[in-house]
Design a protein around this motif. Sequence first.
Motif, short mmCIF file in Angstrom:
data_model
loop_
_atom_site.label_atom_id
_atom_site.label_comp_id
_atom_site.label_asym_id
_atom_site.label_seq_id
_atom_site.Cartn_x
_atom_site.Cartn_y
_atom_site.Cartn_z
N ARG A 38 5.76 55.41 68.37
CA ARG A 38 6.27 54.05 68.52
C ARG A 38 6.85 53.84 69.92
NH1 ARG A 38 10.88 52.71 64.54
NH2 ARG A 38 11.32 50.52 65.05
N ILE A 39 7.52 54.87 70.42
CA ILE A 39 8.12 54.75 71.76
C ILE A 39 7.04 54.44 72.79
CG2 ILE A 39 9.25 56.06 73.60
CD1 ILE A 39 10.82 57.54 71.41
N LYS A 40 5.90 55.13 72.63
CA LYS A 40 4.81 54.91 73.60
C LYS A 40 4.19 53.52 73.41
CE LYS A 40 3.89 59.78 73.68
NZ LYS A 40 3.14 60.79 72.91
N GLU A 41 3.92 53.18 72.14
CA GLU A 41 3.25 51.91 71.83
C GLU A 41 4.04 50.68 72.26
OE1 GLU A 41 2.13 51.26 67.74
OE2 GLU A 41 0.93 53.10 67.83
N LYS A 42 5.34 50.69 71.92
CA LYS A 42 6.14 49.48 72.12
C LYS A 42 6.89 49.47 73.45
CE LYS A 42 5.70 48.24 67.63
NZ LYS A 42 5.35 47.00 66.99
N GLN A 43 6.63 50.42 74.30
CA GLN A 43 7.34 50.52 75.58
C GLN A 43 8.86 50.40 75.41
OE1 GLN A 43 5.12 47.38 77.03
NE2 GLN A 43 3.32 48.63 77.39
N VAL A 44 9.36 51.25 74.56
CA VAL A 44 10.78 51.28 74.25
C VAL A 44 11.59 51.64 75.50
CG1 VAL A 44 12.53 52.56 72.95
CG2 VAL A 44 10.44 51.80 71.83
N VAL A 45 12.72 50.96 75.70
CA VAL A 45 13.53 51.26 76.89
C VAL A 45 14.82 52.03 76.56
CG1 VAL A 45 12.67 49.37 78.34
CG2 VAL A 45 14.61 48.97 76.83
N GLU A 46 15.28 51.91 75.32
CA GLU A 46 16.51 52.63 74.97
C GLU A 46 16.45 53.22 73.56
OE1 GLU A 46 20.15 50.40 75.34
OE2 GLU A 46 21.38 52.09 74.66
N ILE A 47 16.89 54.47 73.47
CA ILE A 47 17.03 55.12 72.17
C ILE A 47 18.53 55.33 71.95
CG2 ILE A 47 16.70 57.32 70.94
CD1 ILE A 47 14.14 55.86 70.98
N ILE A 48 19.05 54.77 70.88
CA ILE A 48 20.48 54.97 70.56
C ILE A 48 20.55 55.99 69.43
CG2 ILE A 48 22.61 53.86 69.79
CD1 ILE A 48 21.37 51.16 70.66
N PHE A 49 21.20 57.10 69.67
CA PHE A 49 21.38 58.07 68.59
C PHE A 49 22.63 57.69 67.80
CE2 PHE A 49 19.16 60.87 71.71
CZ PHE A 49 18.01 61.09 70.96
N ALA A 50 22.46 57.35 66.52
CA ALA A 50 23.61 57.03 65.68
C ALA A 50 23.61 58.03 64.52
CB ALA A 50 23.53 55.59 65.18
N LEU A 51 23.88 59.29 64.88
CA LEU A 51 23.86 60.35 63.86
C LEU A 51 25.29 60.78 63.53
CD1 LEU A 51 20.93 62.42 65.41
CD2 LEU A 51 20.79 60.68 63.64
N SER A 52 25.41 61.55 62.47
CA SER A 52 26.73 62.04 62.06
C SER A 52 27.37 62.86 63.17
CB SER A 52 26.61 62.93 60.84
OG SER A 52 26.01 62.24 59.80
N ALA A 53 28.69 62.76 63.30
CA ALA A 53 29.40 63.52 64.33
C ALA A 53 29.70 64.93 63.83
CB ALA A 53 30.68 62.78 64.70
N THR A 54 28.64 65.61 63.37
CA THR A 54 28.79 66.98 62.85
C THR A 54 27.88 67.91 63.63
OG1 THR A 54 26.98 66.61 61.31
CG2 THR A 54 29.19 66.13 60.50
N ILE A 55 28.00 69.20 63.35
CA ILE A 55 27.13 70.16 64.05
C ILE A 55 25.66 69.83 63.76
CG2 ILE A 55 26.44 72.60 64.16
CD1 ILE A 55 29.34 73.34 63.73
N GLU A 56 25.37 69.49 62.51
CA GLU A 56 23.99 69.16 62.15
C GLU A 56 23.50 67.92 62.89
OE1 GLU A 56 26.35 69.76 59.92
OE2 GLU A 56 25.68 71.48 58.73
N GLY A 57 24.38 66.92 62.96
CA GLY A 57 24.01 65.69 63.68
C GLY A 57 23.75 65.99 65.15
N ASP A 58 24.64 66.80 65.75
CA ASP A 58 24.50 67.16 67.17
C ASP A 58 23.22 67.96 67.42
OD1 ASP A 58 26.81 65.88 67.73
OD2 ASP A 58 28.05 67.68 67.95
#
Lengths: 204, 204
Positions: free
Chosen positions: A131-151
């Motif tokens: 999708r990033i390639k197809e839609k010419q995405v300009v920003e990826i926001i990581f909204a993951l858990s603030a845990t070791i697994e998320g990191d």
Amino acid sequence: MNFPSKILEKSVEEISQLPGIGKRTALRLALHLLEVPKNQADNLANSISQLVHNIKHCKECNNLSDTEVCIICGNSFRDDKTICVVEDVRDVMAIENTHQYQGKYHVLGGRISPMEGISASDLCIFPLLERIKEKQVVEIIFALSATIEGDTTMFYLYKLMKDLKIKFTTIARGIGVGDELEYTDELTLIRSLQNRVPYSQDLI
Amino acid sequence: MNFPSKILEKSVEEISQLPGIGKRTALRLALHLLEVPKNQADNLANSISQLVHNIKHCKECNNLSDTEVCIICGNSFRDDKTICVVEDVRDVMAIENTHQYQGKYHVLGGRISPMEGISASDLCIFPLLERIKEKQVVEIIFALSATIEGDTTMFYLYKLMKDLKIKFTTIARGIGVGDELEYTDELTLIRSLQNRVPYSQDLI
């Protein structure tokens, strides 16, 4: 437990398979279903069947959806050059509740967690790259858990995509609104000091 | 909540109708059902349908049953001259778990409670009277809750049946096994003093 009826025993057995519901609670729920009008119990049974058989994963963002493409991905007013990467559908709902985000999402379907036996191959990652390639995405926001697994998950994804010419951001970590400083843990305080932002009245 | 799917919303709606389950827990349960194998969710849905459509009330004692007459009433080794009157099926299960009672039961289906709008006519009482006459019952054991509602129900039933030549007993009230005297409430202590029994090594 000494059940007077096999049917009751079977339903208690099935209900108690649900997380956080023990045998006693399951019995209480089963007896409740026998007390309410039959159609309420039928509606519950039907909605469970409908749920597992008719719900789909959006083919663009992997979010749960009634249709091939979910409401958010199908909304042309939303910015498809910004993608917010989240773990699951609850995170999408939480961000949508703020009414502040106008971009699109990508639902990984979990996070890398060796302890729980979840590796990168169990997550929905490949469609994101496409999708990033197809839609010419300009920003990826990581909204993951603030845990070791998320990191770990964030690090893995960043390594995978870092050669692409896009901006990577992550949601801010710091003290929560309404929290008192003295009860905030050290790591959070360190993060909020490191990531301090210029003072502005709008932030308060 | 901003649901991404109507099907998910409907099932969360239905699951949250269950007592003690809020919207958030319902969402967690619904998402759990989407994670487990489909047949587990189908089994749950089927067992709920089975429960409400196929379970019967025993025509003798009003207990829940798979058949016209429940396992306990159908057991000819049990004494049908002693009937233990209880509020609901959970009480039958609790007493059966002790493996000490060899008589039969009668399930009222509740207790008289003006606060909850439950009157004597909502309870299953008439079949009990019929049975007492038919089976030449010699003892009625009241095993109802030690609450005002339980006492009211017991008093009502006693008044109704007191002219019949049978023995009426009620389960003992006193301090629970393992309880300490100093933490026992006054009423319970008064009852256990009033109803003291001759000392016997068997009681300990």
